[in-house]
Design a protein around this motif. Structure first.
Motif, mmCIF file in Angstrom:
data_model
loop_
_atom_site.group_PDB
_atom_site.id
_atom_site.type_symbol
_atom_site.label_atom_id
_atom_site.label_comp_id
_atom_site.label_asym_id
_atom_site.label_seq_id
_atom_site.Cartn_x
_atom_site.Cartn_y
_atom_site.Cartn_z
ATOM 1 N N HIS A 1 53.915 35.433 45.036
ATOM 2 C CA HIS A 1 53.808 36.397 46.125
ATOM 3 C C HIS A 1 54.494 37.703 45.764
ATOM 4 O O HIS A 1 54.146 38.765 46.269
ATOM 5 C CB HIS A 1 54.334 35.827 47.439
ATOM 6 C CG HIS A 1 55.786 35.496 47.436
ATOM 7 N ND1 HIS A 1 56.320 34.515 46.653
ATOM 8 C CD2 HIS A 1 56.824 36.032 48.121
ATOM 9 C CE1 HIS A 1 57.626 34.453 46.870
ATOM 10 N NE2 HIS A 1 57.946 35.357 47.750
ATOM 11 N N ILE A 2 55.478 37.629 44.842
ATOM 12 C CA ILE A 2 56.099 38.864 44.351
ATOM 13 C C ILE A 2 55.133 39.598 43.424
ATOM 14 O O ILE A 2 55.015 40.826 43.469
ATOM 15 C CB ILE A 2 57.412 38.562 43.591
ATOM 16 C CG1 ILE A 2 58.261 37.589 44.346
ATOM 17 C CG2 ILE A 2 58.154 39.837 43.285
ATOM 18 C CD1 ILE A 2 58.760 38.085 45.630
ATOM 19 N N SER A 3 54.439 38.822 42.587
ATOM 20 C CA SER A 3 53.441 39.464 41.716
ATOM 21 C C SER A 3 52.440 40.215 42.561
ATOM 22 O O SER A 3 52.015 41.317 42.207
ATOM 23 C CB SER A 3 52.687 38.435 40.893
ATOM 24 O OG SER A 3 53.549 37.505 40.329
ATOM 25 N N PHE B 1 46.442 32.895 32.941
ATOM 26 C CA PHE B 1 45.815 33.279 34.207
ATOM 27 C C PHE B 1 46.426 34.555 34.778
ATOM 28 O O PHE B 1 45.724 35.527 35.085
ATOM 29 C CB PHE B 1 45.995 32.130 35.208
ATOM 30 C CG PHE B 1 45.125 32.240 36.414
ATOM 31 C CD1 PHE B 1 43.969 31.507 36.503
ATOM 32 C CD2 PHE B 1 45.460 33.083 37.461
ATOM 33 C CE1 PHE B 1 43.149 31.604 37.613
ATOM 34 C CE2 PHE B 1 44.660 33.187 38.561
ATOM 35 C CZ PHE B 1 43.495 32.450 38.642
ATOM 36 N N LYS B 2 47.760 34.571 34.890
ATOM 37 C CA LYS B 2 48.371 35.715 35.562
ATOM 38 C C LYS B 2 48.399 36.951 34.674
ATOM 39 O O LYS B 2 48.365 38.074 35.161
ATOM 40 C CB LYS B 2 49.778 35.353 36.046
ATOM 41 C CG LYS B 2 49.723 34.397 37.234
ATOM 42 C CD LYS B 2 51.082 33.978 37.709
ATOM 43 C CE LYS B 2 51.734 35.020 38.575
ATOM 44 N NZ LYS B 2 53.009 34.538 39.128
ATOM 45 N N ARG B 3 48.443 36.734 33.364
ATOM 46 C CA ARG B 3 48.387 37.907 32.474
ATOM 47 C C ARG B 3 47.014 38.568 32.539
ATOM 48 O O ARG B 3 46.899 39.789 32.431
ATOM 49 C CB ARG B 3 48.702 37.498 31.034
ATOM 50 C CG ARG B 3 50.183 37.391 30.745
ATOM 51 C CD ARG B 3 50.403 36.838 29.363
ATOM 52 N NE ARG B 3 50.011 37.778 28.331
ATOM 53 C CZ ARG B 3 50.863 38.585 27.701
ATOM 54 N NH1 ARG B 3 52.124 38.570 28.021
ATOM 55 N NH2 ARG B 3 50.442 39.394 26.768
ATOM 56 N N THR B 4 45.966 37.750 32.699
ATOM 57 C CA THR B 4 44.635 38.330 32.868
ATOM 58 C C THR B 4 44.629 39.269 34.060
ATOM 59 O O THR B 4 44.121 40.388 33.999
ATOM 60 C CB THR B 4 43.596 37.217 33.104
ATOM 61 O OG1 THR B 4 43.669 36.312 32.030
ATOM 62 C CG2 THR B 4 42.208 37.778 33.212
ATOM 63 N N LEU B 5 45.240 38.797 35.155
ATOM 64 C CA LEU B 5 45.289 39.643 36.351
ATOM 65 C C LEU B 5 46.105 40.901 36.099
ATOM 66 O O LEU B 5 45.762 41.984 36.568
ATOM 67 C CB LEU B 5 45.883 38.856 37.523
ATOM 68 C CG LEU B 5 45.014 37.732 38.065
ATOM 69 C CD1 LEU B 5 45.729 37.020 39.186
ATOM 70 C CD2 LEU B 5 43.710 38.300 38.573
ATOM 71 N N SER C 1 46.480 32.956 42.631
ATOM 72 C CA SER C 1 46.954 32.453 41.339
ATOM 73 C C SER C 1 48.146 31.531 41.535
ATOM 74 O O SER C 1 48.288 30.537 40.825
ATOM 75 C CB SER C 1 47.324 33.609 40.422
ATOM 76 O OG SER C 1 48.611 34.085 40.722
ATOM 77 N N GLY C 2 48.996 31.842 42.528
ATOM 78 C CA GLY C 2 50.150 30.984 42.786
ATOM 79 C C GLY C 2 49.720 29.576 43.124
ATOM 80 O O GLY C 2 50.286 28.597 42.632
ATOM 81 N N LEU C 3 48.683 29.465 43.952
ATOM 82 C CA LEU C 3 48.229 28.135 44.368
ATOM 83 C C LEU C 3 47.615 27.369 43.205
ATOM 84 O O LEU C 3 47.792 26.165 43.075
ATOM 85 C CB LEU C 3 47.207 28.282 45.500
ATOM 86 C CG LEU C 3 47.721 29.069 46.696
ATOM 87 C CD1 LEU C 3 46.670 29.139 47.771
ATOM 88 C CD2 LEU C 3 48.977 28.436 47.234
#
Lengths: 614, 287
Positions: free
Chosen positions: A197-199, A254-258, A313-315
């Motif tokens: 949620h911070i991201s 995953f999160k780096r893609t975002l 992404s967190g979920l």
């Protein structure tokens, strides 16, 4: 805890409507330009707070919840301070609050990688903040307490070189915060390291705060920047968009893609801003207004869909306990509703119709198109090349988002963790993601209304002449025609064939059982792009052959690893860091410990000072 | 009213176009070939067959045929193909590009959802082609829009703008041919008649579909081919029946004379198309 900051936020969200442009304090004031961003911050913060309550319950052992929540509140407060402040001092105060709070948020899981990422972030953000501070002081001619209006009048009479230096400093300061290439190196490290949620807050709205600051300076403080400066913005925007999207396509985390996709989107927004100011310098008033409105509209759309994607992404990461796309798969069957919401957000992020970002790009393309002309060939070539590169970026962005959705959600699970997920999305989390997904569609459907709202609020100078072309964009018509076609097809299928006449069977397996190891992976899926753009995308491939029997080298197990390299780190930041450390080593030589030598140094310094002073 | 007549005409003609291309191709290659209207019967037969669904699929798998055919229907209704000068709603060229991309995205997702290596291979290739052809599509459209002074296809066709009346558009027209070949999975990008894993793109994605779903996807690709042929036909000022016959003959002749390109040389094809389109756009403003 979190509820408190929700309450803190709620009245302010209302304030935007009730008391827009009223004064809180002499230094804090919300004008209609700031209100757009303020609303955005409040909206995303409230949604991420709602999300965080159930989400953080799963992570009680990892994060220190009380301090995390306090920091989140400080972070949001810092961003809001930036928006409402009307003087450089207040602005920098909010800016630093935001930067420091987010620094602590990045380290909140206290792992080694996070600390490393956060330190990189701290260095970059402070270089940027320093640049901003110098810029403001230069403009204010040393006066600490001038407000923005005084700055603007001072800037109007300042000599050109001061303005150029200030523009450079502001560009670096805001650009490094927004994640423009080549100042982006912290972004793909820091955003994924923070809790999701911070991201979402960092990617969705902190980058927008940087954009807000940049536009605030360009629109309200500096006099109209010339063609050179705007081409500068445009060039960096194009570079960021292309570089960001290519890495978003080939990245496996995953999160780096975002995060790379955020770099791309920020690049697109800066392209629009660059084109806007370029058009202004060429006297193309219509293009100037439309491109600027498109930039702000795209920023709003980006805040919505990127926050949604990071929340999602967190979920996903919680479900499979990994950020690695190669370990995901098959999640759509286990969480159908969630996967649908995620799908909507991915389509929005790919700028496909009928979602909001599509309309931002559309009016931008359309207004560029209307300004192609044969009168001025250089201008024309610049616009056409921008058009071409932006279109290429758009195509690749679709690739990146399809990869993200398909590899994580579809086909068979690629790991045990993805096969049996234990923690499904909870109601509060789904609610936040759903609201953002609906907004991504809704802002698209009501694009003409939103566009003219932005036009009226950003361009205070001439709100009457907005030619957004809203007459020619008909989002709801397209949406309903598409839906209608789908419905007709569905009816026809019911009429012409029996729906029950079907059988569930395994896939085509060429005679032997298939399993998940035969599926395409994220690496394989993006392989053509990695191959076609191999001049830009540096990869490091290592092949390790381990002999099974010591006597026979031919029978061996092979392991191949493909690592992505960053050209900016390898050829820019790492050599620079090494150079600075090397210089420090050289300077250390004069630290001999001999007191007479130090006395000599002091004496020489004194003489030098006197010589300079006289 | 015009919108419905056009929709019915395009929908009715679509299988014939595919059949004609196959028939011409067979004749050119010295084979007897099946009758052009066999495609109608083939589609009807497929529609009646049992629908076999892969075990490892999600809801996306079932959405794909509906969305893809729905978008094909959208194209046949919303573009001024049969009645260039009126009666059809104004649809922007950029919307056309976006909707085409949306259709490719769904096909790709369907290919990946079946969890076989073939589906993934086709999906990865199709996504690459769709992503890299996107700039060419937009630039080519921009060229036509610049000449017409409006980005609506209605104005391009309605004003009688053709590659013949505006020779500056010839390069853009050539780029559009590249686009049509890539979007419709024809030579040299894809081989529509193969099921060999090394070469197939579109066929690999739809490999797991059967029965009514397969019929829908096949029909959708026929419609798409017809729509694109009609767009090209309108741009040279040909009528609908001339377009269908000459267009399918030209396509068959083209496919009989050249070889398919290796997939990892696709960047050459894409670069040629891209720079052709760019040159076409710049040319308009020079001459």
């Amino acid at each position: 805890m979190l509820a408190s900051f929700k309450v803190l936020l709620a009245p302010q969200t209302v304030l935007r409507f009730g008391l827009a442009s009223s004064e809180f304090f002499p230094v804090f004031q919300l004008d209609s330009y700031g209100a757009i961003f303020f609303l955005l911050i409040s909206l995303v913060s409230v949604l991420s707070a709602l999300y965080a309550v159930p989400y953080l319950a799963s992570y009680q052992g990892i994060y220190h919840l009380q301090s995390l929540n306090a920091l989140v509140a400080t972070f949001v407060l810092g961003m809001q301070l930036v928006i409402v402040s009307q003087s450089p001092m207040a602005f920098m105060l909010g800016w630093e609050t935001m930067s420091l709070a987010s620094f602590f948020l990045v380290v909140s899981d206290r792992s080694h990688e996070s600390v490393k990422a956060a330190l990189l972030y701290l260095v970059m953000t402070h270089l940027g903040a320093g640049a901003l501070f110098i810029g403001f002081l230069l403009l204010a001619q040393g006066s600490l307490f001038a407000d923005f209006e005084q700055l603007a009048s001072l800037a109007a009479s300042a000599p050109l070189w001061i303005l150029s230096v200030c523009f450079g400093l502001f560009f670096f300061g805001f650009g490094s915060k927004a994640g423009l290439v080549p100042f982006h190196v912290w972004l793909p490290e820091a955003h994924p390291a923070a809790p999701s949620h911070i991201s979402a807050l960092m990617s969705g709205i902190m980058l927008k705060v940087a954009l807000y600051g940049f536009l605030r300076v360009l629109l309200f403080i500096l006099p109209p920047i010339g063609a050179t400066a705007s081409l500068f913005i445009l060039g960096f925007g194009l570079l960021s968009a292309l570089y960001g999207v290519l890495y978003a396509v080939v990245e496996r985390d995953f999160k780096r893609t975002l995060a790379f996709s955020s770099i791309e989107n920020i690049g697109l927004i800066f392209i629009m801003v660059g084109v806007a100011f370029f058009a202004q310098s060429q006297g193309l008033e219509g293009l100037y207004q439309t491109a600027l409105i498109a930039a702000v509209f795209f920023a709003i759309a980006h805040a919505i869909f990127k926050s949604g994607l990071f929340l999602a992404s967190g979920l996903i990461v919680r479900a499979v306990h990994s950020r690695n796309l190669e370990k995901m798969g098959g999640l759509a069957r286990q969480m159908p509703l969630f996967s649908f919401l995620f799908f909507v957000l991915c389509l929005a992020a790919a700028s496909l119709p009928p979602f909001a970002p599509f309309f931002g790009e559309w009016i931008f393309f359309q207004s560029m198109l209307q300004n192609f002309s044969s009168q001025n060939l250089p201008v024309n070539i610049i616009l056409i090349s921008t058009f071409a590169v932006t279109a290429l970026v758009g195509g690749l962005a679709i690739f990146a988002m399809v990869k993200l959705f398909a590899i994580s959600m579809l086909a068979e699970p690629r790991s045990e963790a993805a096969r049996e997920i234990h923690e499904k999305p909870r109601a509060g989390e789904l609610f936040s993601v759903a609201v953002l997904a609906i907004l991504a569609l809704g802002v698209g459907l009501f694009a003409p209304a939103v566009l003219s709202l932005i036009g009226a609020n950003v361009l205070v100078s001439s709100p009457a002449e907005i030619t957004v072309g809203s007459a020619t964009i008909q989002p709801s018509f397209i949406f309903w025609l598409l839906l209608g076609c789908l419905f007709v097809v569905w009816i026809l299928r019911r009429i012409f064939s029996r729906a029950a006449h079907e059988r569930i069977y395994h896939g085509w397996d060429c005679g032997q059982p298939i399993d998940a190891s035969m599926e395409y992976t994220a690496t394989a899926f993006s392989a053509p792009i990695r191959f076609f753009f191999r001049l830009i995308l540096k990869t490091k491939k290592t092949l390790v052959a381990q002999p099974v029997v010591a006597t026979n080298p031919w029978i061996a197990t092979h392991t191949v690893t493909v690592d992505l390299r960053s050209i900016w780190m390898d050829y820019g930041y790492v050599p620079l860091g090494r150079f600075i450390i090397g210089m420090a080593e050289q300077v250390k030589k004069i630290q001999s410990g001999n007191i007479r030598f130090y006395l000599l140094l002091m004496f020489l310094t004194l003489i030098l000072t006197i010589w300079v002073a006289l | 009213m015009a919108i419905f007549i056009q929709g019915i005409v395009v929908l009715a003609l679509a299988p014939l176009v595919t059949g004609l291309v196959r028939w011409f191709k067979a004749r050119l290659q010295g084979r007897h070939g099946a009758a052009p209207w066999l495609v109608y019967f083939a589609l009807l037969t497929t529609l009646k067959k049992e629908n076999v669904i892969s075990e490892s699929r999600s809801w996306v798998f079932r959405c794909v045929p509906f969305v893809v055919l729905g978008i094909a229907l959208f194209l046949s209704l919303a573009l001024p193909l049969v009645f260039p000068s009126g009666g059809i709603p104004q649809v922007d060229l950029f919307v056309l590009a976006g909707v085409l991309a949306l259709s490719s995205v769904f096909l790709v997702l369907g290919g990946l959802d079946a969890a076989t290596a073939f589906g993934g291979m086709g999906a990865s290739r199709e996504m690459t082609i769709a992503a890299l052809i996107e700039p060419t599509v937009l630039i080519t459209f921009a060229a036509f829009a610049s000449v017409a002074g409006s980005s609506s296809l209605q104005d391009v066709f309605g004003n009688g703008i053709t590659a013949i009346s505006h020779p500056a558009l010839l390069l853009s027209f050539a780029a559009l041919v590249f686009v049509v070949l890539a979007e419709n999975a024809r030579y040299p990008v894809d081989n529509p008649a193969t099921h060999l894993e090394l070469t197939m793109v579109h066929e690999a994605m739809v490999l797991e579909y059967s029965g009514p779903y397969l019929a829908m996807l096949e029909y959708a690709s026929s419609i798409k081919l017809t729509v694109f042929l009609l767009i090209l036909g309108n741009l040279v000022g040909a009528g609908i029946f001339a377009t269908v016959i000459i267009g399918s003959f030209a396509l068959a002749l083209f496919e009989s004379t050249i070889a398919k390109m290796r997939f990892f040389r696709m960047q050459e094809y894409m670069s040629i198309a891209f720079f052709l389109a760019l040159a076409g756009l710049i040319l308009i403003f020079i001459i």
